[in-house]
Design a protein around this motif. Structure first.
Motif, PDB file in Angstrom:
ATOM      1  N   ASN A 202       0.829  -1.207   0.000  1.00 45.39           N
ATOM      2  CA  ASN A 202       0.000   0.000   0.000  1.00 45.39           C
ATOM      3  C   ASN A 202       0.865   1.260   0.000  1.00 45.39           C
ATOM      4  O   ASN A 202       0.540   2.248  -0.674  1.00 45.39           O
ATOM      5  N   ILE A 203       1.942   1.229   0.752  1.00 50.82           N
ATOM      6  CA  ILE A 203       2.864   2.365   0.790  1.00 50.82           C
ATOM      7  C   ILE A 203       3.510   2.531  -0.587  1.00 50.82           C
ATOM      8  O   ILE A 203       3.626   3.651  -1.099  1.00 50.82           O
ATOM      9  N   ASN A 204       3.912   1.415  -1.188  1.00 49.67           N
ATOM     10  CA  ASN A 204       4.524   1.480  -2.515  1.00 49.67           C
ATOM     11  C   ASN A 204       3.548   2.056  -3.538  1.00 49.67           C
ATOM     12  O   ASN A 204       3.942   2.841  -4.400  1.00 49.67           O
ATOM     13  N   LYS A 205       2.280   1.668  -3.456  1.00 50.03           N
ATOM     14  CA  LYS A 205       1.276   2.205  -4.380  1.00 50.03           C
ATOM     15  C   LYS A 205       1.110   3.710  -4.163  1.00 50.03           C
ATOM     16  O   LYS A 205       1.031   4.478  -5.128  1.00 50.03           O
ATOM     17  N   MET A 206       1.071   4.134  -2.902  1.00 53.11           N
ATOM     18  CA  MET A 206       0.966   5.565  -2.622  1.00 53.11           C
ATOM     19  C   MET A 206       2.185   6.315  -3.143  1.00 53.11           C
ATOM     20  O   MET A 206       2.062   7.438  -3.640  1.00 53.11           O
ATOM     21  N   GLU A 207       3.364   5.708  -3.049  1.00 54.03           N
ATOM     22  CA  GLU A 207       4.581   6.331  -3.593  1.00 54.03           C
ATOM     23  C   GLU A 207       4.424   6.551  -5.093  1.00 54.03           C
ATOM     24  O   GLU A 207       4.762   7.619  -5.611  1.00 54.03           O
ATOM     25  N   GLY A 208       3.899   5.534  -5.804  1.00 57.19           N
ATOM     26  CA  GLY A 208       3.677   5.653  -7.239  1.00 57.19           C
ATOM     27  C   GLY A 208       2.659   6.734  -7.565  1.00 57.19           C
ATOM     28  O   GLY A 208       2.865   7.545  -8.483  1.00 57.19           O
ATOM     29  N   ASP A 209       1.561   6.759  -6.813  1.00 57.57           N
ATOM     30  CA  ASP A 209       0.543   7.786  -7.012  1.00 57.57           C
ATOM     31  C   ASP A 209       1.113   9.175  -6.724  1.00 57.57           C
ATOM     32  O   ASP A 209       0.835  10.136  -7.448  1.00 57.57           O
ATOM     33  N   HIS A 210       1.921   9.263  -5.682  1.00 53.93           N
ATOM     34  CA  HIS A 210       2.548  10.535  -5.317  1.00 53.93           C
ATOM     35  C   HIS A 210       3.444  11.035  -6.460  1.00 53.93           C
ATOM     36  O   HIS A 210       3.436  12.228  -6.792  1.00 53.93           O
ATOM     37  N   GLN A 211       4.189  10.117  -7.045  1.00 57.73           N
ATOM     38  CA  GLN A 211       5.067  10.491  -8.169  1.00 57.73           C
ATOM     39  C   GLN A 211       4.247  11.052  -9.333  1.00 57.73           C
ATOM     40  O   GLN A 211       4.597  12.069  -9.913  1.00 57.73           O
ATOM     41  N   LEU A 212       3.120  10.393  -9.648  1.00 56.08           N
ATOM     42  CA  LEU A 212       2.250  10.879 -10.731  1.00 56.08           C
ATOM     43  C   LEU A 212       1.674  12.262 -10.419  1.00 56.08           C
ATOM     44  O   LEU A 212       1.594  13.125 -11.294  1.00 56.08           O
ATOM     45  N   ILE A 213       1.293  12.457  -9.186  1.00 50.73           N
ATOM     46  CA  ILE A 213       0.743  13.751  -8.759  1.00 50.73           C
ATOM     47  C   ILE A 213       1.802  14.846  -8.889  1.00 50.73           C
ATOM     48  O   ILE A 213       1.522  15.941  -9.386  1.00 50.73           O
ATOM     49  N   GLN A 214       3.026  14.540  -8.454  1.00 49.85           N
ATOM     50  CA  GLN A 214       4.120  15.514  -8.558  1.00 49.85           C
ATOM     51  C   GLN A 214       4.434  15.833 -10.021  1.00 49.85           C
ATOM     52  O   GLN A 214       4.653  16.992 -10.367  1.00 49.85           O
ATOM     53  N   GLU A 215       4.429  14.805 -10.876  1.00 51.92           N
ATOM     54  CA  GLU A 215       4.692  15.022 -12.305  1.00 51.92           C
ATOM     55  C   GLU A 215       3.600  15.865 -12.958  1.00 51.92           C
ATOM     56  O   GLU A 215       3.847  16.554 -13.944  1.00 51.92           O
ATOM     57  N   SER A 216       2.410  15.827 -12.398  1.00 48.17           N
ATOM     58  CA  SER A 216       1.299  16.631 -12.913  1.00 48.17           C
ATOM     59  C   SER A 216       1.310  18.042 -12.330  1.00 48.17           C
ATOM     60  O   SER A 216       0.383  18.818 -12.549  1.00 48.17           O
ATOM     61  N   LEU A 217       2.353  18.339 -11.561  1.00 49.54           N
ATOM     62  CA  LEU A 217       2.545  19.650 -10.938  1.00 49.54           C
ATOM     63  C   LEU A 217       1.428  20.019  -9.967  1.00 49.54           C
ATOM     64  O   LEU A 217       1.066  21.187  -9.823  1.00 49.54           O
ATOM     65  N   ILE A 218       0.913  19.021  -9.283  1.00 53.46           N
ATOM     66  CA  ILE A 218      -0.077  19.254  -8.226  1.00 53.46           C
ATOM     67  C   ILE A 218       0.675  19.147  -6.900  1.00 53.46           C
ATOM     68  O   ILE A 218       1.214  18.101  -6.569  1.00 53.46           O
ATOM     69  N   PHE A 219       0.711  20.256  -6.177  1.00 51.93           N
ATOM     70  CA  PHE A 219       1.516  20.291  -4.959  1.00 51.93           C
ATOM     71  C   PHE A 219       0.692  20.495  -3.695  1.00 51.93           C
ATOM     72  O   PHE A 219       1.200  20.319  -2.602  1.00 51.93           O
ATOM     73  N   ASN A 220      -0.565  20.870  -3.818  1.00 52.20           N
ATOM     74  CA  ASN A 220      -1.413  21.095  -2.654  1.00 52.20           C
ATOM     75  C   ASN A 220      -2.606  20.149  -2.697  1.00 52.20           C
ATOM     76  O   ASN A 220      -3.181  19.913  -3.753  1.00 52.20           O
ATOM     77  N   ASN A 221      -2.976  19.641  -1.530  1.00 51.01           N
ATOM     78  CA  ASN A 221      -4.140  18.769  -1.417  1.00 51.01           C
ATOM     79  C   ASN A 221      -5.019  19.338  -0.319  1.00 51.01           C
ATOM     80  O   ASN A 221      -4.693  19.251   0.865  1.00 51.01           O
ATOM     81  N   LYS A 222      -6.137  19.916  -0.715  1.00 51.44           N
ATOM     82  CA  LYS A 222      -7.013  20.566   0.267  1.00 51.44           C
ATOM     83  C   LYS A 222      -7.727  19.550   1.172  1.00 51.44           C
ATOM     84  O   LYS A 222      -8.354  19.923   2.143  1.00 51.44           O
ATOM     85  N   HIS A 223      -7.607  18.262   0.878  1.00 53.49           N
ATOM     86  CA  HIS A 223      -8.305  17.228   1.643  1.00 53.49           C
ATOM     87  C   HIS A 223      -7.488  16.684   2.822  1.00 53.49           C
ATOM     88  O   HIS A 223      -8.018  15.966   3.660  1.00 53.49           O
ATOM     89  N   THR A 224      -6.206  17.016   2.859  1.00 51.47           N
ATOM     90  CA  THR A 224      -5.377  16.522   3.961  1.00 51.47           C
ATOM     91  C   THR A 224      -4.169  17.433   4.163  1.00 51.47           C
ATOM     92  O   THR A 224      -3.728  18.106   3.240  1.00 51.47           O
TER      93      THR A 224
END
Length: 110
Positions: free
Chosen positions: A8-30
């Motif tokens: 699960n942590i590894n999957k979140m790491e992958g998702d995090h990488q995609l989010i960073q590559e999309s230049l999304i740096f703020n998450n208003k939900h957390t």
């Protein structure tokens, strides 16, 4: 065991990488970041591992010394009471008082 959740942590790491590559740096939900999650995960794994090792050591000690579970609980309770700084250790006088409280007859040798 807890390590089974590592994927699960590894999957979140992958998702995090995609989010960073999309230049999304703020998450208003957390307010948590991936760094918070990594540190929390490592702390959890370390704590669980330390606890398992402590329990295994207690079992081996109990079995090797012929100490009953009740005696082990009494020792642990006395130690916790006299470990005033809660650092897992005692000053000499505190250790002496702890042993006396458990019924040991300590005589100072000259």
């Amino acid at each position: 065991m807890i390590i089974n959740y590592k994927h699960n942590i590894n999957k979140m790491e992958g998702d995090h990488q995609l989010i960073q590559e999309s230049l999304i740096f703020n998450n208003k939900h957390t307010n948590y970041t991936m760094e918070h999650i990594r540190v929390g995960w490592e702390l959890l794994v370390t704590t669980v591992t330390r606890t398992i090792n402590e329990i295994e050591t207690q079992i081996l000690t109990r079995d090797a010394k012929g100490i009953s579970q009740q005696q082990l609980n009494d020792f642990r309770s006395s130690f916790s009471h006299f470990d005033r700084k809660k650092k897992g250790g005692m000053e000499t006088d505190d250790f002496r008082a702890c042993l006396i409280s458990m019924g040991y007859d300590l005589v100072k040798k000259s």
